[in-house]
Every structure is written in C-alpha cells, then in structure tokens.
Design a protein around this motif. Structure first.
Motif, short mmCIF file in Angstrom:
data_model
loop_
_atom_site.label_atom_id
_atom_site.label_comp_id
_atom_site.label_asym_id
_atom_site.label_seq_id
_atom_site.Cartn_x
_atom_site.Cartn_y
_atom_site.Cartn_z
N LYS A 192 0.84 -1.20 0.00
CA LYS A 192 0.00 0.00 0.00
C LYS A 192 0.87 1.26 0.00
N GLU A 193 1.90 1.23 0.87
CA GLU A 193 2.83 2.39 0.97
C GLU A 193 3.48 2.69 -0.38
N GLU A 197 -2.60 -1.06 -5.36
CA GLU A 197 -3.77 -1.68 -4.72
C GLU A 197 -3.28 -3.01 -4.15
N VAL A 198 -3.80 -3.41 -2.99
CA VAL A 198 -3.27 -4.65 -2.41
C VAL A 198 -4.37 -5.66 -2.16
#
Ligand SMILES: NC(=O)c1ccc[n+]([C@@H]2O[C@H](COP(=O)([O-])OP(=O)(O)OC[C@H]3O[C@@H](n4cnc5c(N)ncnc54)[C@H](OP(=O)(O)O)[C@@H]3O)[C@@H](O)[C@H]2O)c1
Length: 322
Positions: A192-193, A197-198
């Motif tokens: 995410k960082e 998109e995760v």
C-alpha cells in the motif's frame, strides 16, 4: 597467505552452512578486489547449487548481493580504490558472505549517495530482476521512454508484491505508468505504501477477483499455488511472467485464455542497469527495504528469518558487526 572469514555451504545437496577461514581471493586482471562491508542473501538460494549447478566447480559461498569498498581496480576501470560500490555478482564466482570478494567492472555500480552499505546490499538482485522483467524480458529490450509507452496504462498483478523483488516490480512498474495490484499477507502495508492496490492472498480468491476486470500482465514472484491461481487473472493476449518457475508448469488445465504468452527468466548481473537504479534512488523515486541486520556470526538465525518467507524487506549481514 592472508585469510578471511567466509560462510560456506557444505555441498550442493546440503543447506548446512559453516563459518570458516579461507584465503582471500586474488582478483583476475579484469577484476576489482572489494572489501565487503555488507552482503545479502536471496530467498531460496541454498537450493540453487542443486537446481542450477554453477557452470564451473566453485566454493559455495552464499549472498549474491554485496556492498563494499574497492581495494584494487583494473587500470581501465571507472572505479578507484576507496570507491563505494555495490553489485549482484555473477553466479560463476562464489557469493559475498566473506570479507573480500572480486568483481569485474561490468557487474559493479556506484553506490547511491547517502546510502549505508547495509541499505545498499539490500538492492541489487531484487532491483535488477525487476528492471530486467520490465525493460528487457516481457516486451523485449526497451529504453526508459519506450518502456513508459509500453507499460503506461497496463494493468499488472504482482504476486508476493511485498517481497524483495516484488516491491521493486511495484515501484518501477508504477514509475512507468502501470496500474499495479499486488498480493501480500501480513506485509500488505508495504505494498500500500508503495502506491499499489493490495489483495490479501489469505482471503482473496484470484479467479473470482479477476471476474471483475482481468490484467494485462501477471508478474509472479513466488510460484506454486499463487502462480496457478494468478493464471485466471490474465486477459487474452496477455503475459504471465514468473521469476520462480516456468508458468506452464502450474497452468490450470481448464484455463481457456487465448494467446497468453508465458515466460520465466533468470536475471543477469548488469552494472549499467544498477547505475540507473542508483539514479532513481538518489532522486527519491525508489527505495530498497531492510528487514533485519545480522553479524556474519549469526548466520543461522539470519537464514532462519529468510526461510520464514515473511521478511519485511531483505536480510542483510553487516560485516563490521561481530
Ligand atoms: N529468476 C530470477 O532471476 C530471480 C531473481 C531473484 C529472486 N528470485 C526468486 O524469486 C523468489 C522471491 O524472491 P524475493 O527475494 O522477492 O523473496 P522474499 O523477499 O523472501 O519474499 C517474501 C515475501 O513474500 C510474501 N509472501 C509469502 N507467501 C506469499 C503468498 N502465498 N502470496 C503472496 N505473497 C507471499 C511475504 O509477504 P507476507 O509476509 O505478507 O506473506 C514476503 O513479503 C525466490 O524464490 C527467489 O529465489 C528469482
């Protein structure tokens, strides 16, 4: 004869390591002698000697990645004694879990300004694998501007996106303009960082997920079930590329996608590519990540951590700790 510490794998068929003393290597005429300050192992590398036997008989020292100081250099080298360099050194020579290593000019790059040896040792194999995947292997050899044209707007799924290689694929693909989705579990925060998109691989069914919108390219960094499931996400005419195994080995029998290209490759050390990565790091566009730092003497704990498969970045040895 001057001796040095070296971590040695007992044999190709044994993962047992021993820390011992061996003679310092003597550089060939086209090689630098490097005082190793930090080095880093690669996931699964103790299986490489059995699965990918080195082309020549050599001492089995792990850690393909090195950061250190040049002690001596060939006369025509751009690197001089005292320079800080880093590299993924060639598999034809022993790795870098030792006090001194050798490397020719074409494997080496200048270390990014302001980066520690430990941080630098976390970069080469991962970043160069991602570079080659995006700018050499998947759509042929591309310069940066061509790669932006090719990758810009493409939808890309990266498995194990929080891993050493995965996080570099995410960063470089995003810089090239791709829309990136990555799978991770406990390390979802890293993905995410990095702006992707995760998907939580522990709870996401990729086949169902892909029902919504398929991807142009699957980049697999873990193989096995993840790669098999990821086949369902690729569009007709798309690409499935893995750095772990030939994708066809786990292609689902019922898969009906058409004209999907599949690809597996093994990265090659190319210092010029690492120079480009040095520039990106210095611009603040990309970064590596260190999970934990170990003295060479704690190799057993360090490799145990690596073998969990859930490190948050790379394992690094600081050769100045003991
Ligand atoms: N072909 C080549 O040239 C080449 C080059 C470099 C590396 N490799 C190979 O590529 C593989 C990956 O290397 P690496 O350095 O990136 O590994 P790594 O850093 O050890 O990978 C660890 C990461 O994998 C994630 N992970 C574990 N199980 C997962 C799953 N089922 N689905 C999705 N993510 C999962 C973990 O996240 P969580 O903790 O969140 O689960 C963790 O962040 C290794 O087998 C290595 O030998 C090949």
């Amino acid at each position: 004869m001057t001796e040095m510490r070296a971590l040695i794998q007992q044999s190709a068929t044994s993962k047992t390591l021993t820390l011992t003393k061996t003679p310092r290597p003597t550089p060939a005429q086209d090689e630098h002698l490097i005082h190793v300050k930090a080095c880093s192992p690669c996931a699964g590398e103790l299986l490489w000697p059995a699965n990918f036997p080195p082309p020549n008989q050599r001492t089995l020292i792990p850690c393909p990645d090195v950061a250190g100081m040049v002690i001596s250099a060939p006369a025509d080298s751009p690197f001089k004694p005292g320079d800080c360099v880093y590299a993924r050194t060639n598999y034809i020579r022993p790795g870098n879990a030792c006090d001194y290593a050798t490397a020719p000019t074409d494997e080496l790059a200048r270390m990014p300004q302001g980066m520690s040896f430990v941080q630098a040792a976390a970069v080469p194999v991962s970043a160069q694998t991602a570079w080659q995947l995006l700018l050499v292997q998947t759509f042929g050899e591309l310069d940066w501007e061509e790669a932006k044209q090719v990758w810009g707007g493409k939808r890309v799924l990266v498995t194990a996106a929080s891993g050493g290689v995965g996080m570099w694929v995410v960063q470089l693909a995003r810089l090239l303009g791709a829309e990136v989705i990555g799978t991770a579990g406990g390390n979802m925060g890293i993905v995410k960082e990095l702006g992707a998109e995760v998907l939580d691989y522990r709870t996401t069914n990729l086949r169902e997920w892909a029902g919504q919108e398929k991807v142009d390219v699957v980049v697999d960094c873990i193989g096995g079930k993840s790669l098999r499931d990821a086949w369902w996400t690729v569009k007709d005419e798309g690409v499935v590329v893995s750095i772990f195994q030939a994708p066809l080995m786990v292609k689902p029998e019922e898969f009906e996608g058409e004209n999907v290209k599949d690809l597996f490759f093994v990265m090659q050390p190319v210092g010029q590519q690492l120079e480009e990565i040095t520039k990106l790091i210095e611009e603040g566009a990309c970064r590596g990540m260190v999970d934990s730092v170990w003295p060479l003497e704690q190799y057993e704990e360090a490799f145990r951590r690596l073998d969990t498969g859930h490190a948050k970045g790379k394992i690094a040895f600081d050769l100045e700790l003991n």
